[in-house]
Scaffold this motif. Structure first.
Motif, short mmCIF file in Angstrom:
data_model
loop_
_atom_site.label_atom_id
_atom_site.label_comp_id
_atom_site.label_asym_id
_atom_site.label_seq_id
_atom_site.Cartn_x
_atom_site.Cartn_y
_atom_site.Cartn_z
N ILE A 1 0.82 -1.22 0.00
CA ILE A 1 0.00 0.00 0.00
C ILE A 1 0.85 1.26 0.00
O ILE A 1 0.53 2.24 -0.69
N LEU A 2 1.95 1.25 0.76
CA LEU A 2 2.75 2.46 0.93
C LEU A 2 3.34 3.00 -0.37
O LEU A 2 3.24 4.20 -0.65
N PRO A 3 3.97 2.16 -1.21
CA PRO A 3 4.50 2.69 -2.48
C PRO A 3 3.40 3.27 -3.38
O PRO A 3 3.63 4.25 -4.09
N ILE A 4 2.22 2.63 -3.34
CA ILE A 4 1.11 3.13 -4.16
C ILE A 4 0.63 4.48 -3.64
O ILE A 4 0.33 5.39 -4.42
N TYR A 5 0.59 4.62 -2.31
CA TYR A 5 0.17 5.90 -1.73
C TYR A 5 1.22 6.97 -2.01
O TYR A 5 0.88 8.13 -2.32
N PHE A 6 2.50 6.59 -1.92
CA PHE A 6 3.54 7.57 -2.25
C PHE A 6 3.45 7.97 -3.72
O PHE A 6 3.68 9.13 -4.07
N ASN A 7 3.10 7.01 -4.59
CA ASN A 7 2.89 7.31 -6.00
C ASN A 7 1.77 8.33 -6.16
O ASN A 7 1.85 9.25 -7.01
N TYR A 8 0.73 8.18 -5.35
CA TYR A 8 -0.40 9.12 -5.35
C TYR A 8 0.07 10.53 -4.95
O TYR A 8 -0.26 11.52 -5.60
N ILE B 1 -10.46 -0.76 3.53
CA ILE B 1 -10.68 0.67 3.79
C ILE B 1 -10.15 1.52 2.64
O ILE B 1 -10.81 2.45 2.18
N VAL B 2 -8.94 1.19 2.16
CA VAL B 2 -8.32 1.99 1.09
C VAL B 2 -9.07 1.82 -0.24
O VAL B 2 -9.38 2.81 -0.91
N LEU B 3 -9.37 0.58 -0.59
CA LEU B 3 -10.05 0.34 -1.87
C LEU B 3 -11.51 0.80 -1.84
O LEU B 3 -12.07 1.18 -2.87
N GLY B 4 -12.12 0.76 -0.66
CA GLY B 4 -13.52 1.17 -0.55
C GLY B 4 -13.72 2.56 0.03
O GLY B 4 -14.83 2.90 0.46
N ALA B 5 -12.64 3.36 0.04
CA ALA B 5 -12.69 4.68 0.68
C ALA B 5 -13.81 5.55 0.12
O ALA B 5 -14.58 6.16 0.86
N LYS C 1 -16.55 4.72 -1.40
CA LYS C 1 -17.89 4.21 -1.11
C LYS C 1 -18.34 4.51 0.31
O LYS C 1 -19.54 4.66 0.58
N ILE C 2 -17.38 4.57 1.24
CA ILE C 2 -17.74 4.84 2.64
C ILE C 2 -17.52 6.31 3.02
O ILE C 2 -17.54 6.67 4.20
N GLY C 3 -17.29 7.14 2.01
CA GLY C 3 -17.21 8.58 2.24
C GLY C 3 -15.89 9.08 2.78
O GLY C 3 -15.85 10.12 3.45
N LEU C 4 -14.80 8.37 2.50
CA LEU C 4 -13.49 8.79 2.97
C LEU C 4 -12.61 9.23 1.80
O LEU C 4 -12.73 8.72 0.69
N THR C 5 -11.75 10.20 2.05
CA THR C 5 -10.74 10.56 1.06
C THR C 5 -9.60 9.55 1.15
O THR C 5 -9.50 8.77 2.12
N MET C 6 -8.73 9.54 0.16
CA MET C 6 -7.57 8.66 0.17
C MET C 6 -6.71 8.93 1.41
O MET C 6 -6.25 7.99 2.08
N GLU C 7 -6.52 10.22 1.75
CA GLU C 7 -5.70 10.57 2.91
C GLU C 7 -6.31 10.05 4.21
O GLU C 7 -5.60 9.53 5.08
N GLN C 8 -7.63 10.17 4.36
CA GLN C 8 -8.30 9.68 5.57
C GLN C 8 -8.22 8.16 5.68
O GLN C 8 -7.99 7.62 6.76
N ALA C 9 -8.39 7.48 4.55
CA ALA C 9 -8.32 6.02 4.54
C ALA C 9 -6.92 5.54 4.92
O ALA C 9 -6.76 4.56 5.67
N MET C 10 -5.89 6.25 4.43
CA MET C 10 -4.53 5.86 4.75
C MET C 10 -4.21 6.12 6.21
O MET C 10 -3.51 5.33 6.86
N ILE D 1 -6.28 5.96 8.77
CA ILE D 1 -6.89 4.86 9.53
C ILE D 1 -6.05 3.59 9.38
O ILE D 1 -5.82 2.86 10.35
N SER D 2 -5.56 3.35 8.17
CA SER D 2 -4.74 2.17 7.92
C SER D 2 -3.44 2.20 8.70
O SER D 2 -3.02 1.19 9.28
N PHE D 3 -2.79 3.35 8.73
CA PHE D 3 -1.54 3.49 9.49
C PHE D 3 -1.78 3.22 10.98
O PHE D 3 -0.95 2.57 11.64
N ILE D 4 -2.88 3.70 11.50
CA ILE D 4 -3.20 3.48 12.92
C ILE D 4 -3.45 2.00 13.20
O ILE D 4 -2.97 1.45 14.20
#
Length: 410
Positions: free
Chosen positions: A29-36, A163-167, A169-178, A180-183
């Protein structure tokens, strides 16, 4: 041989379950988020891959420098557990902090801090094996650690992936989903560390002295001098430097490589999930095989297999090929790491395990620094990502030759 794991061995294995969740996130997930983040800043795919590789290289260089010093200090009576726990908390705190950062440069700095804590903790964790298991059980216990780490890390990873793939649909931005994932990853990591923290007792140690740091540096200097006389250990460290380079570079760069090739992000993540599931039974299998075949033969088998994997990766171009790569890596990743760890633990003095594993980490992290840097540099100057990846195969060839020489030493 006693087959059932003891409670202390199970608690030691649980740390692999905890830290492997961070490993899996860093590899997927991390390299893909950094790519983002990099794409938002206008970086090209080649520069994105290069900067990600440079960050991994800086991390490994830092740990290669501080690892032996703190590893030697940790051999002092009563020091190993506290230093280990400080490393864990630095890694977990850094993991959470990454969720609050949106600028790619600052993100890489926090990532370096988090991965430094993680990598440092493994030095002390690996050296605990000599206190946890007798020599005849080390291969089995080490293999179980990697095996359960692979499968156990899938639990928080699947939650984060959902959470990341369904962000959206559940009303989250990519940053918010990440965030939650980090936590989730950090809490899982700490939770799985608690049993080891409560039960671990340092059996092999050197007595505490008045000037602990100064004396640790003196012991480290003496160890450097001694290891040159211990031909088997010296040759193994050289071999490990080269062959583990390829292993760590593939782990660190695979998702970034696939992403730079324009492969589907969801497919990359699912492929790595398959790697974890494949790695679980094969890591157990290598632990079983170690009871019937010598560890040196099994390690050489893994090196040869990785040579083939590196050559295959050089020509990777499609999504299905990446899936094949993921399965092949899963088959041999746990075996080569687990058996290398237990093999080294058997050939070193047990009361100096921290400093010797610190030296091993110089070779492992130093190699990874070289591997990721070479891939990044060749990719940038030639503009050909495949050529950069192809350099990995040479390192497996050199590593195999050196390991054969080490295995022949008594």
């Amino acid at each position: 041989m006693k087959e059932k794991l003891t409670s202390k061995e199970r608690n030691w294995i649980l740390y692999d379950v905890g830290n492997s969740a961070f490993t899996l996130m860093v590899a997927t997930i991390l390299p893909i988020y950094f790519n983002y983040l990099a794409d938002n800043a206008g970086l090209s795919s080649v520069d994105y891959l290069a900067y990600w590789g440079y960050a991994a290289s800086v991390t490994t260089l830092i740990v290669a420098v501080i690892g032996p010093i703190f590893g030697t200090l940790a051999d002092t009576k009563g020091f190993k557990k506290p230093i280990f726990m400080v490393s864990v908390f630095i890694g977990a705190a850094g993991c959470i902090s990454m969720g609050f950062i949106k600028q790619w440069q600052i993100f890489l700095i926090i990532f370096i801090i988090a991965k430094t804590g993680y990598s440092a903790s493994l030095i002390f964790y690996d050296s605990m094996l000599a206190d946890i298991a007798p020599e005849e059980r080390m291969d089995q216990v080490s293999s179980h650690g990697f095996a359960w780490g692979y499968i156990g890390s899938c639990i928080p990873f699947l939650a984060c992936l959902g959470i990341v793939l369904g962000a959206e649909k559940i009303g989250l931005t990519m940053e918010q989903a990440m965030l939650i994932s980090f936590i989730i990853i950090a809490l899982w990591w700490i939770l799985m560390t608690i049993p080891l923290w409560k039960s671990y007792q340092q059996i092999n140690y050197v007595e505490k002295q008045k000037y602990a740091v100064r004396n640790s540096l003196k012991r480290l200097k003496q160890t450097f001098l001694n290891v040159r006389q211990e031909k088997k250990i010296f040759l193994f460290l050289l071999a490990f430097f080269f062959y583990i380079d390829g292993v760590y570079t593939i782990i660190d760069m695979a998702t970034a490589y696939g992403s730079a090739l324009g492969l589907d992000s969801t497919g990359l993540l699912l492929a790595f999930l398959v790697t974890q599931f494949v790695a679980f039974p094969f890591a157990i299998l290598f632990g079983y095989l170690a009871k019937h075949y010598t560890a040196d033969k099994l390690i050489m088998l893994c090196i040869i297999a990785y040579l083939g994997i590196a050559l295959f990766a050089m020509f990777l171009a499609t999504q299905w090929q990446f899936w094949v790569l993921a399965v092949l890596v899963g088959m041999f990743q746990g075996g080569i790491q687990a058996l290398s760890r237990s093999y080294f633990a058997k050939i070193i003095p047990s009361n100096q395990s921290g400093e010797y594993f610190g030296l091993l980490d110089i070779c492992g992290k130093g190699a990874s620094f070289m591997g990721t840097t070479v891939v990044s540099f060749i990719s940038q100057i030639t503009g050909d990502i495949h050529l950069g990846v192809g350099m990995i195969a040479v390192l497996f060839l050199v590593g195999f030759g050196l390991f054969r020489m080490a295995a022949k030493e008594s």
